[in-house]
Scaffold this motif. Structure first.
Motif, PDB file in Angstrom:
ATOM      1  N   PRO A  39       1.959 -13.383   7.460  1.00  0.00           N
ATOM      2  CA  PRO A  39       1.987 -13.431   8.921  1.00  0.00           C
ATOM      3  C   PRO A  39       1.231 -14.656   9.456  1.00  0.00           C
ATOM      4  O   PRO A  39       0.065 -14.872   9.110  1.00  0.00           O
ATOM      5  N   ALA A  40       1.883 -15.429  10.309  1.00  0.00           N
ATOM      6  CA  ALA A  40       1.273 -16.652  10.832  1.00  0.00           C
ATOM      7  C   ALA A  40       0.005 -16.360  11.610  1.00  0.00           C
ATOM      8  O   ALA A  40      -0.939 -17.167  11.619  1.00  0.00           O
ATOM      9  N   GLU A  41      -0.046 -15.187  12.253  1.00  0.00           N
ATOM     10  CA  GLU A  41      -1.232 -14.844  13.052  1.00  0.00           C
ATOM     11  C   GLU A  41      -2.453 -14.564  12.177  1.00  0.00           C
ATOM     12  O   GLU A  41      -3.581 -14.488  12.683  1.00  0.00           O
ATOM     13  N   LEU A  42      -2.235 -14.431  10.851  1.00  0.00           N
ATOM     14  CA  LEU A  42      -3.352 -14.201   9.935  1.00  0.00           C
ATOM     15  C   LEU A  42      -3.705 -15.458   9.133  1.00  0.00           C
ATOM     16  O   LEU A  42      -4.439 -15.369   8.143  1.00  0.00           O
ATOM     17  N   ASP A  81     -17.841 -16.326   4.645  1.00  0.00           N
ATOM     18  CA  ASP A  81     -16.974 -15.666   5.637  1.00  0.00           C
ATOM     19  C   ASP A  81     -15.720 -15.070   4.997  1.00  0.00           C
ATOM     20  O   ASP A  81     -14.603 -15.576   5.159  1.00  0.00           O
ATOM     21  N   ILE A  82     -15.888 -13.973   4.289  1.00  0.00           N
ATOM     22  CA  ILE A  82     -14.796 -13.315   3.591  1.00  0.00           C
ATOM     23  C   ILE A  82     -14.241 -12.175   4.451  1.00  0.00           C
ATOM     24  O   ILE A  82     -15.001 -11.405   5.050  1.00  0.00           O
ATOM     25  N   ASP A  83     -12.925 -12.052   4.495  1.00  0.00           N
ATOM     26  CA  ASP A  83     -12.284 -10.976   5.253  1.00  0.00           C
ATOM     27  C   ASP A  83     -12.038  -9.734   4.413  1.00  0.00           C
ATOM     28  O   ASP A  83     -12.089  -8.610   4.911  1.00  0.00           O
ATOM     29  N   LEU A  84     -11.743  -9.929   3.127  1.00  0.00           N
ATOM     30  CA  LEU A  84     -11.387  -8.815   2.251  1.00  0.00           C
ATOM     31  C   LEU A  84     -11.929  -9.089   0.862  1.00  0.00           C
ATOM     32  O   LEU A  84     -11.790 -10.202   0.344  1.00  0.00           O
ATOM     33  N   LEU A  85     -12.538  -8.064   0.244  1.00  0.00           N
ATOM     34  CA  LEU A  85     -13.084  -8.205  -1.113  1.00  0.00           C
ATOM     35  C   LEU A  85     -12.348  -7.247  -2.045  1.00  0.00           C
ATOM     36  O   LEU A  85     -12.266  -6.040  -1.784  1.00  0.00           O
ATOM     37  N   LEU A  86     -11.813  -7.791  -3.150  1.00  0.00           N
ATOM     38  CA  LEU A  86     -11.051  -7.004  -4.118  1.00  0.00           C
ATOM     39  C   LEU A  86     -11.753  -7.012  -5.472  1.00  0.00           C
ATOM     40  O   LEU A  86     -12.263  -8.051  -5.904  1.00  0.00           O
ATOM     41  N   LEU A  87     -11.734  -5.864  -6.138  1.00  0.00           N
ATOM     42  CA  LEU A  87     -12.402  -5.692  -7.433  1.00  0.00           C
ATOM     43  C   LEU A  87     -11.355  -5.343  -8.484  1.00  0.00           C
ATOM     44  O   LEU A  87     -10.578  -4.396  -8.311  1.00  0.00           O
ATOM     45  N   GLY A  88     -11.365  -6.099  -9.603  1.00  0.00           N
ATOM     46  CA  GLY A  88     -10.338  -5.927 -10.627  1.00  0.00           C
ATOM     47  C   GLY A  88     -10.710  -5.036 -11.790  1.00  0.00           C
ATOM     48  O   GLY A  88      -9.969  -4.972 -12.777  1.00  0.00           O
ATOM     49  N   GLY A  89     -11.847  -4.335 -11.709  1.00  0.00           N
ATOM     50  CA  GLY A  89     -12.185  -3.372 -12.756  1.00  0.00           C
ATOM     51  C   GLY A  89     -12.960  -3.946 -13.922  1.00  0.00           C
ATOM     52  O   GLY A  89     -13.345  -5.109 -13.934  1.00  0.00           O
ATOM     53  N   VAL A 126     -17.860  -7.910   4.762  1.00  0.00           N
ATOM     54  CA  VAL A 126     -16.455  -8.306   4.857  1.00  0.00           C
ATOM     55  C   VAL A 126     -15.804  -7.582   6.032  1.00  0.00           C
ATOM     56  O   VAL A 126     -16.179  -6.456   6.362  1.00  0.00           O
ATOM     57  N   THR A 127     -14.823  -8.213   6.614  1.00  0.00           N
ATOM     58  CA  THR A 127     -14.189  -7.674   7.818  1.00  0.00           C
ATOM     59  C   THR A 127     -13.372  -6.427   7.544  1.00  0.00           C
ATOM     60  O   THR A 127     -13.458  -5.439   8.276  1.00  0.00           O
ATOM     61  N   ASP A 128     -12.575  -6.464   6.471  1.00  0.00           N
ATOM     62  CA  ASP A 128     -11.599  -5.398   6.243  1.00  0.00           C
ATOM     63  C   ASP A 128     -11.891  -4.527   5.042  1.00  0.00           C
ATOM     64  O   ASP A 128     -11.008  -3.800   4.562  1.00  0.00           O
ATOM     65  N   ARG A 181      -2.297  -0.317   4.299  1.00  0.00           N
ATOM     66  CA  ARG A 181      -1.986  -1.419   5.223  1.00  0.00           C
ATOM     67  C   ARG A 181      -3.310  -1.984   5.741  1.00  0.00           C
ATOM     68  O   ARG A 181      -4.078  -1.300   6.399  1.00  0.00           O
ATOM     69  N   ILE A 182      -3.579  -3.255   5.423  1.00  0.00           N
ATOM     70  CA  ILE A 182      -4.835  -3.884   5.824  1.00  0.00           C
ATOM     71  C   ILE A 182      -4.753  -4.383   7.263  1.00  0.00           C
ATOM     72  O   ILE A 182      -5.650  -4.141   8.075  1.00  0.00           O
ATOM     73  N   ARG A 183      -3.713  -5.098   7.559  1.00  0.00           N
ATOM     74  CA  ARG A 183      -3.425  -5.591   8.914  1.00  0.00           C
ATOM     75  C   ARG A 183      -1.913  -5.474   9.130  1.00  0.00           C
ATOM     76  O   ARG A 183      -1.148  -5.301   8.181  1.00  0.00           O
TER      77      ARG A 183
END
Length: 346
Positions: free
Chosen positions: A120-123, A153-161, A182-184, A217-219
């Motif tokens: 999405p361009a808005e993101l 300035d991180i929006d989302l943090l993911l962990l891979g195990g 983190v924002t999300d 759904r994150i955004r």
């Protein structure tokens, strides 16, 4: 064999190699010294092939010292050539050990841009951090990595195990990760070393969301999915992305990248994976260990960085951030991956 492996891990791979390396070079120097003394006294000599063997068997430094300090065999062209070759052979592991003991253990922060027509361009400018393969990372190192993320300035943090499930070490790791701002939110999947029940419970206690063949759904226009580990349970990509709308950008999180070759990734736009550690112990960065087929069935395809799934979907495989129970990282530095997302206009 098991006792030998236990000894190696108890003493340390690097420490054992250094002992071997010093011993071989001292022995090689001593052999040259003995041969020199016997030559002076006209006694029985050490066979040339013995000297040459030890010169090439990581004893090049001892051989060079023996030749030039003792002024022995320096006029023999064969020995001069073999000494140079032996010195190079000896220096190669030295370079690798020095790398492992210095910058090899320092966490790097890999900044990547990813562009997609479906984003999405808005993101645009959305920043996703990915960390995986934590194992026995010290709490202070994890704390430092999270502090660095908080400055970026991180929006989302993911962990891979792949946490250390021996004792309670994983709880300390999660406690430090929970300090991330983190924002999300923070989302994660299990790895092959994880007791997923205990891990997911601890994640939820720290406000993190496990993905278990499921998605969220994150955004608007951005859907995140995650699958079970293929060595632990039964990953199902189709089930994980089931809730995504057709027009959404879908990011899939998996510990093992081989899932993307074994299952269809149609409907997925981008994949994060770990597991391979970039080969852990490499030859100047080339992950020879992956060629054995015990970690991945696809050779060096998923060693590090971008590759494609069987369906042509981009897969980014991280080398991971942690240390695996005393096994050194050699030219396979630990890392945190930060991807900044942008739309690519049609």
């Amino acid at each position: 064999m098991r006792l030998l492996i236990q000894l190696i891990f108890r003493v340390g791979i690097i420490e054992l190699f250094l002992l071997f390396f010093v011993a071989v070079n001292l022995l090689t120097f001593f052999l040259y010294l003995m041969d020199k003394r016997r030559a002076v006294k006209g006694k029985w000599r050490i066979r040339e092939r013995v000297l040459l063997f030890f010169t090439l068997a990581c004893g090049g430094i001892g051989a060079v010292l023996g030749m030039w300090v003792l002024r022995h065999k320096t006029q023999n062209r064969k020995f001069r050539v073999v000494a140079v070759i032996g010195l190079v052979i000896a220096l190669i592991p030295v370079i690798h050990i020095v790398e492992a003991l210095t910058i090899g253990g320092a966490i790097r922060y890999v900044e990547v841009e990813f562009r997609s027509e479906r984003w999405p361009a808005e993101l645009d400018g959305y920043r996703i951090a990915f960390m995986t393969d934590f194992h026995v990372i010290p709490d202070e190192d994890m704390r430092g990595a999270v502090a660095e993320l908080n400055r970026r300035d991180i929006d989302l943090l993911l962990l891979g195990g792949d946490f250390s499930m021996r004792g309670t070490h994983y709880q300390g790791t999660l406690r430090e990760i929970a300090r991330a701002v983190v924002t999300d939110g923070i989302f994660g999947v299990e790895g092959n070393h994880d007791a997923y029940g205990r891990l997911f419970h601890a994640m939820e206690q720290h406000g993190m969301i496990p993905l278990d063949n499921s998605g969220v759904r994150i955004r608007d226009g951005f859907y995140l999915a995650g699958v079970q580990d293929m060595w632990n349970r039964s990953p199902d990509v189709a089930e994980a992305i089931f809730g995504a709308d057709g027009g959404e950008f879908v990011l899939l999180l998996t510990h093992n990248p081989d899932v993307t070759m074994a299952q269809s990734t149609v409907g997925v736009d981008f994949v994060f994976a770990g597991h391979t550690h970039s080969g852990q112990i490499t030859f100047f960065g080339f992950p020879m260990y992956l060629l054995r087929g015990s970690i991945t069935g696809y050779g060096t395809r998923f060693g590090h960085g971008f590759a494609d799934s069987a369906d042509g979907v981009p897969v980014f495989t991280s080398s991971g951030i942690g240390v695996y129970y005393g096994v050194p990282r050699i030219f396979a530095r630990p890392e945190v991956v930060i991807v900044t997302m942008y739309s690519e206009q049609r």
